[in-house]
Enzyme design. Structure first.
Site, PDB file in Angstrom:
ATOM      1  N   HIS A   1       0.817  -1.216   0.000  1.00  0.00           N
ATOM      2  CA  HIS A   1       0.000   0.000   0.000  1.00  0.00           C
ATOM      3  C   HIS A   1       0.852   1.268   0.000  1.00  0.00           C
ATOM      4  O   HIS A   1       0.422   2.297  -0.495  1.00  0.00           O
ATOM      5  CB  HIS A   1      -1.024   0.005   1.148  1.00  0.00           C
ATOM      6  CG  HIS A   1      -0.437   0.083   2.512  1.00  0.00           C
ATOM      7  ND1 HIS A   1       0.118  -1.002   3.141  1.00  0.00           N
ATOM      8  CD2 HIS A   1      -0.338   1.123   3.364  1.00  0.00           C
ATOM      9  CE1 HIS A   1       0.538  -0.628   4.335  1.00  0.00           C
ATOM     10  NE2 HIS A   1       0.276   0.655   4.498  1.00  0.00           N
TER      11      HIS A   1
ATOM     12  N   ASN B   1     -27.201   6.576  -3.960  1.00  0.00           N
ATOM     13  CA  ASN B   1     -28.562   7.085  -3.991  1.00  0.00           C
ATOM     14  C   ASN B   1     -28.588   8.567  -3.622  1.00  0.00           C
ATOM     15  O   ASN B   1     -27.790   9.027  -2.805  1.00  0.00           O
ATOM     16  CB  ASN B   1     -29.424   6.266  -3.018  1.00  0.00           C
ATOM     17  CG  ASN B   1     -30.805   6.835  -2.840  1.00  0.00           C
ATOM     18  OD1 ASN B   1     -31.014   7.706  -1.999  1.00  0.00           O
ATOM     19  ND2 ASN B   1     -31.737   6.355  -3.628  1.00  0.00           N
TER      20      ASN B   1
ATOM     21  N   CYS C   1     -31.694   2.336  -8.257  1.00  0.00           N
ATOM     22  CA  CYS C   1     -32.800   2.012  -7.352  1.00  0.00           C
ATOM     23  C   CYS C   1     -34.151   2.468  -7.892  1.00  0.00           C
ATOM     24  O   CYS C   1     -35.194   2.171  -7.316  1.00  0.00           O
ATOM     25  CB  CYS C   1     -32.565   2.641  -5.986  1.00  0.00           C
ATOM     26  SG  CYS C   1     -32.488   4.449  -6.054  1.00  0.00           S
TER      27      CYS C   1
END
Length: 182
Positions: free
Chosen positions: A71, A122, A155
């Site tokens: 990393h 969303n 959605c």
């Protein structure tokens, strides 16, 4: 050849990371991919490996090369860090210094290269005060926000939260990489 470190989190838009990777490669940009475990349930790591021509990094505890700390060394080789798509979860982790997976741990090691974040979620989640506070925090930490677009969401809701168009994300990356050369 510049290197983009592409973080992919578990948004339904994760499949678009394949197109981002492909377009960046066509522009002669090396792409190193880091995926959260849940993002691999949306799009297989193998897809990103084939497109990037690099191993995909998913496990912070997996150190293939004993001469490297994965990393850290990924960040050292990178010219730009991009999280696309950025879920509410990964935004919260990075903004609050939580390092419990490969992507969030690597994000905390990014220091002196451009950092971009492209949310995808969303509308109600995106508009949530906690998410907005976390995005402001990330901007204070040097991240540039690639705003989500208003669209029909997976959605079925219509509103702001869809991942920005891949062409715009790629153009933003190229513009910033070109500015970094100057």
């Amino acid at each position: 050849m510049p290197t983009v470190l592409l973080g992919i989190s578990a948004s339904i838009s994760a499949y678009k990371a394949a197109d981002i990777t492909s377009q960046l490669k066509k522009k002669n940009i090396d792409v190193e991919v880091i995926m959260t475990n849940n993002s691999t349930k949306i799009i297989p790591a193998l897809t990103l490996q084939v497109l990037s021509k690099n191993s995909v990094h998913t496990d912070v505890m997996l150190e293939d090369n004993p001469m490297e700390i994965n990393h850290i060394d990924l960040v050292k080789r990178a010219d730009l860090f991009l999280v696309a798509p950025a879920s509410a979860n990964i935004i919260g982790k990075i903004a609050n210094g939580i390092a419990d997976d490969m992507l969030s741990t690597t994000a905390l090691a990014v220091h002196d290269i451009p950092k971009l974040i492209a949310p995808a979620m969303n509308t109600y989640m995106y508009e949530n005060l906690a998410i907005q506070d976390n995005l402001r925090k990330l901007e204070r930490y040097g991240y540039q926000l690639i705003e989500p677009k208003t669209s029909l969401l997976a959605c079925g809701d219509y509103g702001k939260g869809a991942l920005e168009d891949v062409d715009i994300i790629v153009a933003t990356v190229c513009r910033i990489l070109n500015q970094s050369k100057e």
